[in-house]
Design an enzyme around this catalytic site. Sequence first.
Site, PDB file in Angstrom:
ATOM      1  N   SER A  92      -7.676   3.507   9.234  1.00 60.23           N
ATOM      2  CA  SER A  92      -8.423   3.515   7.976  1.00 60.23           C
ATOM      3  C   SER A  92      -7.712   2.636   6.935  1.00 60.23           C
ATOM      4  O   SER A  92      -8.311   1.750   6.319  1.00 60.23           O
ATOM      5  CB  SER A  92      -8.526   4.961   7.483  1.00 60.23           C
ATOM      6  N   LYS A 143      -8.718  -1.779   5.909  1.00 62.20           N
ATOM      7  CA  LYS A 143      -8.994  -2.295   4.556  1.00 62.20           C
ATOM      8  C   LYS A 143      -7.976  -3.357   4.161  1.00 62.20           C
ATOM      9  O   LYS A 143      -8.325  -4.375   3.562  1.00 62.20           O
ATOM     10  CB  LYS A 143      -8.997  -1.135   3.554  1.00 62.20           C
ATOM     11  N   ARG A 161     -14.461  12.605   7.652  1.00 63.30           N
ATOM     12  CA  ARG A 161     -13.189  13.266   8.012  1.00 63.30           C
ATOM     13  C   ARG A 161     -12.778  14.273   6.950  1.00 63.30           C
ATOM     14  O   ARG A 161     -12.219  15.331   7.252  1.00 63.30           O
ATOM     15  CB  ARG A 161     -12.088  12.207   8.188  1.00 63.30           C
ATOM     16  N   ASP A 191     -15.300   2.438   7.595  1.00 63.28           N
ATOM     17  CA  ASP A 191     -14.241   3.355   7.157  1.00 63.28           C
ATOM     18  C   ASP A 191     -14.725   4.239   6.024  1.00 63.28           C
ATOM     19  O   ASP A 191     -14.400   5.424   5.963  1.00 63.28           O
ATOM     20  CB  ASP A 191     -12.995   2.579   6.719  1.00 63.28           C
ATOM     21  N   HIS A 250       0.861  -1.187   0.000  1.00 58.65           N
ATOM     22  CA  HIS A 250       0.000   0.000   0.000  1.00 58.65           C
ATOM     23  C   HIS A 250       0.892   1.229   0.000  1.00 58.65           C
ATOM     24  O   HIS A 250       1.833   1.315   0.778  1.00 58.65           O
ATOM     25  CB  HIS A 250      -0.893   0.023   1.250  1.00 58.65           C
TER      26      HIS A 250
HETATM   27  N1  URA Z   1      -6.041   6.652   2.822  1.00 58.44           N
HETATM   28  C1  URA Z   1      -6.998   5.983   3.472  1.00 58.44           C
HETATM   29  O1  URA Z   1      -7.466   4.967   3.017  1.00 58.44           O
HETATM   30  N2  URA Z   1      -7.422   6.482   4.651  1.00 58.44           N
HETATM   31  C2  URA Z   1      -6.926   7.594   5.208  1.00 58.44           C
HETATM   32  O2  URA Z   1      -7.340   7.969   6.266  1.00 58.44           O
HETATM   33  C3  URA Z   1      -5.933   8.280   4.491  1.00 58.44           C
HETATM   34  C4  URA Z   1      -5.500   7.777   3.294  1.00 58.44           C
END
Ligand code: URA
Length: 428
Positions: free
Chosen positions: A186, A190, A171, A164, A85
């Site tokens: 967050s 995932k 947010r 999320d 990621h």
């Molecule tokens: N990417 C995400 O998936 N979540 C965040 O909070 C920031 C970047």
Amino acid sequence: MPQHDAVEVITAKRDRGELSDSQIDWVIDAYTRGAVDDAQMSALAMAILLNGMNRREISRWTDAMIASGERMDFSTLSRPTADKHSTGGVGDKITLPLAPLVAACGVAVPQLSGRGLGHTGGTLDKLESIPGWRAALTNEEMFAQLESVGAVICAAGDGLAPADKKLYALRDVTATVEAIPLIASSIMSKKIAEGTGSLVLDVKVGTGAFMKDVDRARELATTMVELGTDAGVRTVALLTDMSTPLGRTAGNAIEVAESVEVLAGGGPADVVELTLALAREMLAGAGVTDVDPADKLADGSAMDVWRAMVRAQDGDPDAPMREAREQHVVGAPASGVLTRLDAMAVGMAAWRLGAGRAKAGDAVQDGAGVVWHARPGDKVAEGEPLFTLLTDEPERFERALASLEGGYDIDADNAAYDPTPLVIDRIG
Ligand code: URA
């Protein structure tokens, strides 16, 4: 589940208290169901931004977000899995060569990706510039492709960490994106729900990144590595430079073309270096230590996987890439050495040319973007092309040119250039 109420949970965090496991489980579940409303969750997110959370709280918060949706399981695949990621950067096309490369080394790569928002591009937007390519796969298709091809890059379905999805949108409009506990939970909710066995995080630092300074990037990386480790996912993070954009292109089709160059054994040195560094970490995380990924770029096997991966999702790897209708070349204003090329300036220019979107759901242009003809350290000659701007809509040039202003320095004295290392640190 024990009952709490939103005011009690908000008050605890506002007063710098620790949230209990049951308060966290309750508030995430109640917010997902709509029993805690957006105003209350906004207040809690701001209290978390201001007062923080400890490791137990962040871990529980992440687990509660995972529990809000489905969890994928690739443990029955015939090979180990690894994913990466990136926290997002300009010209960051690394996933495109990386996923097929790691698969060519015998490790399956289940990569659930997103679309871009703002100045950083989205992997799905880039791949969608390949004629016919399809981002939406069912879980069964994803599993079958992982078994047959070894790599899949597709859209994350709505079933993964729905808490999320709702919280991230909130947010975004309440100035609470920057809270490290919320970013870490967050991202990791995932990635853990996606079911990968090992994970490499590319945490970007610099003007073109979310994290502008290295201390905050290190804190984010450490928090995410702890979360992955607590969840049984072998996780490491590389902190990598994003003060300069990666490679020589930022856009969609032009980044695919650059990735194909890397898969063909060429491509810009920094893209190759980062692809190999991340590939080595992914292979080590998956327990494969006897294959050198550089060999798989050189012998064409990573390219074979790329072509199979594109075809499996209805794309045509041989179709000519779409080109922008208009181009504008910017010449170097002086001769000398390019000593700075600002990632944010380039990212904004690509975005303004139509490569990115202003709000979720907007269309992007396949052919739009920026090509830079020199990288920091290269000599440039006055009047020679420095940038080529690409778009279908020439009225976009003016604003793109404005974002490049002040975005680079040329040292006419040919002073020695001191490069920033691409990989700044490793955590895990
Ligand atoms: N990417 C995400 O998936 N979540 C965040 O909070 C920031 C970047």
